[in-house]
Design a protein around this motif. Structure first.
Motif, PDB file in Angstrom:
ATOM      1  N   VAL A   4       0.714  -1.148   0.218  1.00  0.00           N
ATOM      2  CA  VAL A   4       0.096  -0.037  -0.106  1.00  0.00           C
ATOM      3  C   VAL A   4       0.880   1.163  -0.096  1.00  0.00           C
ATOM      4  O   VAL A   4       1.700   1.348   0.930  1.00  0.00           O
ATOM      5  CB  VAL A   4      -0.874  -0.002   1.247  1.00  0.00           C
ATOM      6  N   VAL A   5       0.770   2.109  -1.102  1.00  0.00           N
ATOM      7  CA  VAL A   5       1.545   3.444  -1.190  1.00  0.00           C
ATOM      8  C   VAL A   5       0.917   4.529  -0.665  1.00  0.00           C
ATOM      9  O   VAL A   5       1.627   5.386   0.198  1.00  0.00           O
ATOM     10  CB  VAL A   5       1.839   3.373  -2.477  1.00  0.00           C
ATOM     11  N   GLY A   6      -0.574   4.366  -0.628  1.00  0.00           N
ATOM     12  CA  GLY A   6      -1.266   5.519  -0.084  1.00  0.00           C
ATOM     13  C   GLY A   6      -2.694   5.216   0.132  1.00  0.00           C
ATOM     14  O   GLY A   6      -3.030   4.075  -0.103  1.00  0.00           O
ATOM     15  N   PRO A   7      -3.646   6.144   0.718  1.00  0.00           N
ATOM     16  CA  PRO A   7      -4.955   5.634   0.819  1.00  0.00           C
ATOM     17  C   PRO A   7      -5.589   5.373  -0.452  1.00  0.00           C
ATOM     18  O   PRO A   7      -6.390   4.483  -0.386  1.00  0.00           O
ATOM     19  CB  PRO A   7      -5.738   6.983   1.500  1.00  0.00           C
ATOM     20  N   ALA A  25     -10.360 -10.701 -11.733  1.00  0.00           N
ATOM     21  CA  ALA A  25     -11.520 -11.384 -11.461  1.00  0.00           C
ATOM     22  C   ALA A  25     -12.119 -10.806 -10.064  1.00  0.00           C
ATOM     23  O   ALA A  25     -13.163 -10.650  -9.846  1.00  0.00           O
ATOM     24  CB  ALA A  25     -11.530 -12.772 -11.296  1.00  0.00           C
ATOM     25  N   ARG A  26     -11.258 -10.486  -8.874  1.00  0.00           N
ATOM     26  CA  ARG A  26     -11.463 -10.175  -7.742  1.00  0.00           C
ATOM     27  C   ARG A  26     -12.259  -8.641  -7.952  1.00  0.00           C
ATOM     28  O   ARG A  26     -13.062  -8.365  -7.352  1.00  0.00           O
ATOM     29  CB  ARG A  26     -10.166  -9.979  -7.084  1.00  0.00           C
ATOM     30  N   LEU A  27     -11.423  -7.861  -8.747  1.00  0.00           N
ATOM     31  CA  LEU A  27     -12.034  -6.586  -9.135  1.00  0.00           C
ATOM     32  C   LEU A  27     -13.552  -6.753  -9.867  1.00  0.00           C
ATOM     33  O   LEU A  27     -14.210  -5.787  -9.336  1.00  0.00           O
ATOM     34  CB  LEU A  27     -11.079  -5.922 -10.049  1.00  0.00           C
ATOM     35  N   GLY A  28     -13.577  -7.523 -10.722  1.00  0.00           N
ATOM     36  CA  GLY A  28     -14.832  -7.741 -11.314  1.00  0.00           C
ATOM     37  C   GLY A  28     -15.659  -7.988 -10.703  1.00  0.00           C
ATOM     38  O   GLY A  28     -17.000  -7.428 -10.675  1.00  0.00           O
ATOM     39  N   GLN A  29     -15.550  -8.939  -9.429  1.00  0.00           N
ATOM     40  CA  GLN A  29     -16.595  -9.077  -8.323  1.00  0.00           C
ATOM     41  C   GLN A  29     -17.034  -7.861  -7.662  1.00  0.00           C
ATOM     42  O   GLN A  29     -18.352  -7.823  -7.005  1.00  0.00           O
ATOM     43  CB  GLN A  29     -16.103 -10.192  -7.341  1.00  0.00           C
ATOM     44  N   LEU A  30     -16.215  -6.811  -7.561  1.00  0.00           N
ATOM     45  CA  LEU A  30     -16.555  -5.841  -6.944  1.00  0.00           C
ATOM     46  C   LEU A  30     -17.220  -4.417  -7.633  1.00  0.00           C
ATOM     47  O   LEU A  30     -17.617  -3.409  -6.973  1.00  0.00           O
ATOM     48  CB  LEU A  30     -15.359  -5.150  -6.202  1.00  0.00           C
ATOM     49  N   LEU A  31     -17.003  -4.659  -8.911  1.00  0.00           N
ATOM     50  CA  LEU A  31     -17.617  -3.522  -9.643  1.00  0.00           C
ATOM     51  C   LEU A  31     -18.870  -3.323  -9.792  1.00  0.00           C
ATOM     52  O   LEU A  31     -19.943  -4.264  -9.399  1.00  0.00           O
ATOM     53  CB  LEU A  31     -16.966  -3.603 -11.166  1.00  0.00           C
ATOM     54  N   ARG A  32     -19.376  -2.097  -9.998  1.00  0.00           N
ATOM     55  CA  ARG A  32     -20.929  -1.630 -10.027  1.00  0.00           C
ATOM     56  C   ARG A  32     -21.146  -1.236 -11.326  1.00  0.00           C
ATOM     57  O   ARG A  32     -20.115  -0.609 -12.038  1.00  0.00           O
ATOM     58  CB  ARG A  32     -21.271  -0.767  -8.961  1.00  0.00           C
ATOM     59  N   PRO A  33     -22.450  -0.992 -11.567  1.00  0.00           N
ATOM     60  CA  PRO A  33     -23.032  -0.127 -13.070  1.00  0.00           C
ATOM     61  C   PRO A  33     -22.234   1.330 -12.908  1.00  0.00           C
ATOM     62  O   PRO A  33     -22.204   2.123 -11.925  1.00  0.00           O
ATOM     63  CB  PRO A  33     -24.430  -0.104 -12.762  1.00  0.00           C
ATOM     64  N   GLY A  34     -21.658   1.392 -14.219  1.00  0.00           N
ATOM     65  CA  GLY A  34     -21.247   2.861 -14.490  1.00  0.00           C
ATOM     66  C   GLY A  34     -19.560   3.146 -13.855  1.00  0.00           C
ATOM     67  O   GLY A  34     -19.145   4.086 -14.374  1.00  0.00           O
ATOM     68  N   ASP A  35     -19.036   2.004 -13.348  1.00  0.00           N
ATOM     69  CA  ASP A  35     -17.754   2.015 -13.120  1.00  0.00           C
ATOM     70  C   ASP A  35     -17.037   2.075 -14.377  1.00  0.00           C
ATOM     71  O   ASP A  35     -17.079   1.322 -15.541  1.00  0.00           O
ATOM     72  CB  ASP A  35     -17.248   0.802 -12.257  1.00  0.00           C
ATOM     73  N   VAL A  36     -15.934   2.729 -14.152  1.00  0.00           N
ATOM     74  CA  VAL A  36     -14.887   3.016 -15.339  1.00  0.00           C
ATOM     75  C   VAL A  36     -13.405   2.452 -14.780  1.00  0.00           C
ATOM     76  O   VAL A  36     -12.995   3.115 -14.018  1.00  0.00           O
ATOM     77  CB  VAL A  36     -14.962   4.347 -15.875  1.00  0.00           C
ATOM     78  N   GLY A 152     -11.923   5.165  -4.347  1.00  0.00           N
ATOM     79  CA  GLY A 152     -10.994   4.840  -3.080  1.00  0.00           C
ATOM     80  C   GLY A 152     -11.826   3.863  -2.258  1.00  0.00           C
ATOM     81  O   GLY A 152     -11.106   2.869  -1.650  1.00  0.00           O
ATOM     82  N   ASP A 153     -13.198   3.655  -2.186  1.00  0.00           N
ATOM     83  CA  ASP A 153     -13.984   2.727  -1.384  1.00  0.00           C
ATOM     84  C   ASP A 153     -13.507   1.313  -2.222  1.00  0.00           C
ATOM     85  O   ASP A 153     -13.431   0.301  -1.746  1.00  0.00           O
ATOM     86  CB  ASP A 153     -15.329   2.945  -1.485  1.00  0.00           C
ATOM     87  N   LEU A 154     -13.548   1.460  -3.689  1.00  0.00           N
ATOM     88  CA  LEU A 154     -13.511   0.187  -4.278  1.00  0.00           C
ATOM     89  C   LEU A 154     -11.960  -0.460  -4.048  1.00  0.00           C
ATOM     90  O   LEU A 154     -11.806  -1.602  -3.926  1.00  0.00           O
ATOM     91  CB  LEU A 154     -13.421   0.224  -5.951  1.00  0.00           C
ATOM     92  N   VAL A 155     -11.049   0.379  -3.898  1.00  0.00           N
ATOM     93  CA  VAL A 155      -9.691   0.102  -3.443  1.00  0.00           C
ATOM     94  C   VAL A 155      -9.686  -0.599  -2.020  1.00  0.00           C
ATOM     95  O   VAL A 155      -9.085  -1.731  -1.749  1.00  0.00           O
ATOM     96  CB  VAL A 155      -8.510   1.108  -3.662  1.00  0.00           C
TER      97      VAL A 155
END
Length: 183
Positions: A4-7, A25-36, A152-155
């Motif tokens: 972790v480099v920063g928040p 795949a882990r990222l894909g599980q967390l994504l929501r509509p409109g995410d870029v 930030g919440d996604l990270v």
């Protein structure tokens, strides 16, 4: 596992295609509509490989390929549709604006944009930027920058244990969603 480099900034080292896809795949599980998600990196850095993992995390089973010659590949059929956009052949901001990509960026699916540097000013101001660098035959560095509170919440959620992972029984081997070495 993660450096972790920063928040809102993370660095990962992936040692294989499979690890890069697991992170996706882990990222894909967390994504929501409109995410870029913006993917930057040289040819062969793993942008499409990471996108394949994102698709898997969204529940998309179709083969994911680079849209270099078509600009946009649409992948319906998962938890959310995936819009895989490639701006490599785009010549500038005005061309991106003329393409009308906002319906993807602000729609019901997830947009993954390769080669965003071609027209950053035309892309949504809030996004997750992932810069991929080749550091070995199969080894890649992924520098992840969250731009905006949603990302930030996604990270933060990317760093949290996967749902249902709970405590391990005594003597059980460690459970990992993906294996990445810290930088």
């Amino acid at each position: 596992m993660v450096g972790v480099v920063g928040p809102q900034v993370l660095d990962f080292i992936s040692h294989s295609v499979a690890q890069t896809q697991r992170l996706g795949a882990r990222l894909g599980q967390l994504l929501r509509p409109g995410d870029v998600i913006l993917l930057a990196g040289e040819f062969g850095a793993g942008k499409t490989c990471l996108t394949q993992g994102i698709a898997r995390g969204l529940g998309i089973t179709r083969r994911v390929t680079s849209p270099s010659f078509t600009l946009v590949n649409e992948y319906p059929g998962g938890r959310l549709p995936l819009y895989h956009i490639d701006l490599y052949r785009v010549t500038g901001v005005q061309e991106v604006l003329d393409l009308g990509l906002d319906e993807y960026f602000y729609g019901a699916g997830v947009s993954v944009v390769e080669w965003p540097g071609q027209a950053l000013a035309a892309l949504p101001p809030e996004h997750l930027l992932i810069e991929l660098s080749v550091i070995g035959k199969t080894k890649r560095e992924l520098h992840i920058t969250a731009v905006g509170s949603r990302y930030g919440d996604l990270v933060d959620r990317l760093l949290a244990p996967a749902p249902g992972s709970g405590p391990l029984p005594p003597g059980a081997p460690p459970r990992e969603v993906f294996r990445c070495s810290p930088i």
